[in-house]
Motif scaffolding. Structure first.
Motif, PDB file in Angstrom:
ATOM      1  N   TRP A 228     -37.498  34.325  49.082  1.00 58.03           N
ATOM      2  CA  TRP A 228     -36.644  33.250  49.587  1.00 58.03           C
ATOM      3  C   TRP A 228     -37.224  32.733  50.902  1.00 58.03           C
ATOM      4  N   ASP A 229     -37.355  31.427  51.010  1.00 54.13           N
ATOM      5  CA  ASP A 229     -38.051  30.863  52.174  1.00 54.13           C
ATOM      6  C   ASP A 229     -37.172  29.892  52.958  1.00 54.13           C
ATOM      7  N   GLY A 230     -35.850  30.121  52.935  1.00 54.53           N
ATOM      8  CA  GLY A 230     -34.938  29.251  53.670  1.00 54.53           C
ATOM      9  C   GLY A 230     -34.712  29.715  55.097  1.00 54.53           C
ATOM     10  N   TRP A 231     -33.523  29.445  55.606  1.00 50.74           N
ATOM     11  CA  TRP A 231     -33.198  29.687  57.004  1.00 50.74           C
ATOM     12  C   TRP A 231     -32.425  30.986  57.192  1.00 50.74           C
ATOM     13  N   LEU A 232     -32.761  31.688  58.278  1.00 54.71           N
ATOM     14  CA  LEU A 232     -31.928  32.760  58.825  1.00 54.71           C
ATOM     15  C   LEU A 232     -31.327  32.219  60.113  1.00 54.71           C
ATOM     16  N   CYS A 233     -30.020  32.073  60.140  1.00 46.44           N
ATOM     17  CA  CYS A 233     -29.352  31.491  61.302  1.00 46.44           C
ATOM     18  C   CYS A 233     -28.443  32.523  61.950  1.00 46.44           C
ATOM     19  N   TRP A 234     -28.644  32.744  63.239  1.00 48.03           N
ATOM     20  CA  TRP A 234     -27.810  33.678  63.982  1.00 48.03           C
ATOM     21  C   TRP A 234     -26.514  32.966  64.383  1.00 48.03           C
ATOM     22  N   GLU A 235     -25.416  33.383  63.766  1.00 45.11           N
ATOM     23  CA  GLU A 235     -24.113  32.832  64.105  1.00 45.11           C
ATOM     24  C   GLU A 235     -23.402  33.829  65.029  1.00 45.11           C
ATOM     25  N   TYR A 236     -23.569  33.627  66.303  1.00 44.04           N
ATOM     26  CA  TYR A 236     -22.974  34.476  67.335  1.00 44.04           C
ATOM     27  C   TYR A 236     -21.633  33.850  67.708  1.00 44.04           C
ATOM     28  N   GLU A 237     -20.532  34.550  67.422  1.00 44.14           N
ATOM     29  CA  GLU A 237     -19.212  33.917  67.462  1.00 44.14           C
ATOM     30  C   GLU A 237     -18.577  33.934  68.868  1.00 44.14           C
ATOM     31  N   LYS A 238     -19.330  33.434  69.826  1.00 44.13           N
ATOM     32  CA  LYS A 238     -18.848  33.383  71.210  1.00 44.13           C
ATOM     33  C   LYS A 238     -17.571  32.534  71.334  1.00 44.13           C
ATOM     34  N   ARG A 239     -17.459  31.477  70.548  1.00 45.46           N
ATOM     35  CA  ARG A 239     -16.287  30.604  70.638  1.00 45.46           C
ATOM     36  C   ARG A 239     -14.998  31.380  70.416  1.00 45.46           C
ATOM     37  N   TRP A 240     -15.025  32.351  69.514  1.00 44.40           N
ATOM     38  CA  TRP A 240     -13.817  33.104  69.192  1.00 44.40           C
ATOM     39  C   TRP A 240     -13.660  34.360  70.048  1.00 44.40           C
ATOM     40  N   TYR A 241     -14.718  34.735  70.754  1.00 41.08           N
ATOM     41  CA  TYR A 241     -14.698  35.946  71.579  1.00 41.08           C
ATOM     42  C   TYR A 241     -15.255  35.597  72.967  1.00 41.08           C
ATOM     43  N   PRO A 242     -14.439  34.961  73.819  1.00 41.89           N
ATOM     44  CA  PRO A 242     -14.954  34.471  75.099  1.00 41.89           C
ATOM     45  C   PRO A 242     -15.478  35.567  76.012  1.00 41.89           C
ATOM     46  N   ASP A 243     -15.059  36.818  75.809  1.00 37.50           N
ATOM     47  CA  ASP A 243     -15.543  37.899  76.653  1.00 37.50           C
ATOM     48  C   ASP A 243     -16.873  38.473  76.183  1.00 37.50           C
ATOM     49  N   ALA A 244     -17.386  38.013  75.060  1.00 41.84           N
ATOM     50  CA  ALA A 244     -18.693  38.478  74.581  1.00 41.84           C
ATOM     51  C   ALA A 244     -19.786  38.021  75.551  1.00 41.84           C
ATOM     52  N   ALA A 245     -20.874  38.755  75.567  1.00 40.50           N
ATOM     53  CA  ALA A 245     -21.998  38.411  76.451  1.00 40.50           C
ATOM     54  C   ALA A 245     -22.495  37.002  76.143  1.00 40.50           C
ATOM     55  N   PRO A 246     -22.932  36.254  77.145  1.00 43.16           N
ATOM     56  CA  PRO A 246     -23.467  34.911  76.895  1.00 43.16           C
ATOM     57  C   PRO A 246     -24.680  34.960  75.963  1.00 43.16           C
ATOM     58  N   LEU A 247     -24.741  34.014  75.059  1.00 45.64           N
ATOM     59  CA  LEU A 247     -25.824  34.003  74.083  1.00 45.64           C
ATOM     60  C   LEU A 247     -27.202  33.704  74.680  1.00 45.64           C
ATOM     61  N   PRO A 248     -27.355  32.771  75.637  1.00 48.22           N
ATOM     62  CA  PRO A 248     -28.713  32.409  76.050  1.00 48.22           C
ATOM     63  C   PRO A 248     -29.604  33.597  76.418  1.00 48.22           C
ATOM     64  N   GLY A 249     -29.053  34.578  77.103  1.00 49.64           N
ATOM     65  CA  GLY A 249     -29.856  35.727  77.482  1.00 49.64           C
ATOM     66  C   GLY A 249     -30.218  36.649  76.332  1.00 49.64           C
ATOM     67  N   LEU A 250     -29.573  36.451  75.186  1.00 50.60           N
ATOM     68  CA  LEU A 250     -29.822  37.286  74.009  1.00 50.60           C
ATOM     69  C   LEU A 250     -30.762  36.625  73.004  1.00 50.60           C
ATOM     70  N   LEU A 251     -31.070  35.356  73.213  1.00 50.35           N
ATOM     71  CA  LEU A 251     -31.799  34.612  72.193  1.00 50.35           C
ATOM     72  C   LEU A 251     -33.205  35.154  71.948  1.00 50.35           C
ATOM     73  N   SER A 252     -33.963  35.427  73.010  1.00 50.54           N
ATOM     74  CA  SER A 252     -35.326  35.933  72.802  1.00 50.54           C
ATOM     75  C   SER A 252     -35.335  37.319  72.159  1.00 50.54           C
ATOM     76  N   PRO A 253     -34.526  38.279  72.640  1.00 52.02           N
ATOM     77  CA  PRO A 253     -34.475  39.561  71.932  1.00 52.02           C
ATOM     78  C   PRO A 253     -33.997  39.422  70.488  1.00 52.02           C
ATOM     79  N   GLY A 254     -33.070  38.498  70.227  1.00 52.23           N
ATOM     80  CA  GLY A 254     -32.606  38.287  68.861  1.00 52.23           C
ATOM     81  C   GLY A 254     -33.703  37.768  67.962  1.00 52.23           C
ATOM     82  N   ARG A 255     -34.477  36.798  68.464  1.00 51.19           N
ATOM     83  CA  ARG A 255     -35.597  36.281  67.672  1.00 51.19           C
ATOM     84  C   ARG A 255     -36.608  37.395  67.421  1.00 51.19           C
ATOM     85  N   ALA A 256     -36.874  38.217  68.446  1.00 50.54           N
ATOM     86  CA  ALA A 256     -37.826  39.314  68.279  1.00 50.54           C
ATOM     87  C   ALA A 256     -37.340  40.306  67.224  1.00 50.54           C
ATOM     88  N   HIS A 257     -36.030  40.575  67.211  1.00 53.32           N
ATOM     89  CA  HIS A 257     -35.488  41.514  66.231  1.00 53.32           C
ATOM     90  C   HIS A 257     -35.638  40.957  64.813  1.00 53.32           C
TER      91      HIS A 257
END
Length: 266
Positions: A228-257
């Motif tokens: 399968w050669d489509g998209w893997l999209c990280w849906e980080y549900e910050k909108r529903w969990y405002p106390d979750a860590a901010p996404l921008p600082g997690l983006l590079s480690p997430g891509r690496a993972h």
């Protein structure tokens, strides 16, 4: 596979900043949450739509899916739901997005048969409009139709190439399916995959990818094994969990993972 993240993780962030994050952190695309509280939504004027399309092109970032909120299995008249889907499809056409996301949205008290028939009827009607615009409608594994088996009951009734599936790996897992089972059911219709991570079935607060319990390695492995050669999209549900860590600082480690998982499954 290409990597994207959803603007559900950066609620309300101006589009220019979203596109900058994608470029800086090595993501090929951004899935836009098409909701009135976001910068991009079906209420945009033609000029505003042209500006959004131009911004994506200038940034070298793709727009794989517009994530809408039409609930195609919900009780009630068909026309308001169909109008919502048509508006989303029009926006996708104008922005150059190949697909839109809709939700099942069946209600308590509805029988599964009624919910399935309602969703299939509306999706079948909307499919003709989608075909005219060269856009695809993707039914997400979510809420009343959480598993791939649930979604396939609807998609099997529709039987139209312009209607496919969006695999949210958390919901199929919560529904008790193994990734190999979910993929086997959805594969003929699969148009997009959303990944995420959570602590447990009882605590779905978003976590950095790899920090939780979701079987992401198994999901990526089965996708890779079947080419399968489509998209893997990280849906980080910050909108529903405002106390979750901010996404921008997690983006590079997430891509690496995700890159590690793809390399390990190659």
């Amino acid at each position: 596979m290409k990597l994207a993240f959803s603007t559900l993780g950066v609620p309300g962030l101006p589009l220019a900043d979203v596109l900058r994050l994608a470029a800086e952190h090595g993501y090929h695309g951004v899935e836009l949450r098409a909701h009135p509280e976001e910068p991009v939504h079906p209420g945009l004027t033609p000029a505003e739509r042209a500006d959004v399309a131009a911004a994506f092109k200038a940034a070298g970032v793709e727009l794989p899916v517009l994530a809408g909120y039409a609930r195609v299995a919900a009780p009630g008249d068909d026309e308001p739901v169909l109008a919502e889907v048509r508006a989303l499809l029009d926006l996708a056409r104008d922005l150059g997005a190949p697909a839109v996301r809709v939700l099942p949205g069946g209600a308590p008290g509805q029988s599964p048969e009624e919910a399935d028939a309602t969703a299939a009827r509306r999706l079948g009607t909307a499919a003709e409009y989608a075909a005219d615009l060269d856009v695809r409608i993707l039914l997400e594994t979510h809420d009343s139709h959480r598993t791939a088996a649930d979604a396939m009951r609807v998609l099997g009734l529709v039987g139209h190439p312009r209607v496919g599936a969006l695999w949210d790996v958390m919901h199929t897992w919560l529904g008790g399916e193994q990734p190999v089972e979910s993929f086997a059911a959805l594969s003929p219709h699969l148009g997009h995959v959303q990944v995420k991570d959570v602590a447990s079935a009882d605590d779905t607060t978003p976590l950095p990818l790899g920090a939780g319990v979701l079987p992401l390695a198994d999901c990526v492995e089965v996708l890779s094994r079947h080419g399968w050669d489509g998209w893997l999209c990280w849906e980080y549900e910050k909108r529903w969990y405002p106390d979750a860590a901010p996404l921008p600082g997690l983006l590079s480690p997430g891509r690496a993972h995700l890159t590690r998982l793809l390399n390990d499954s190659a």
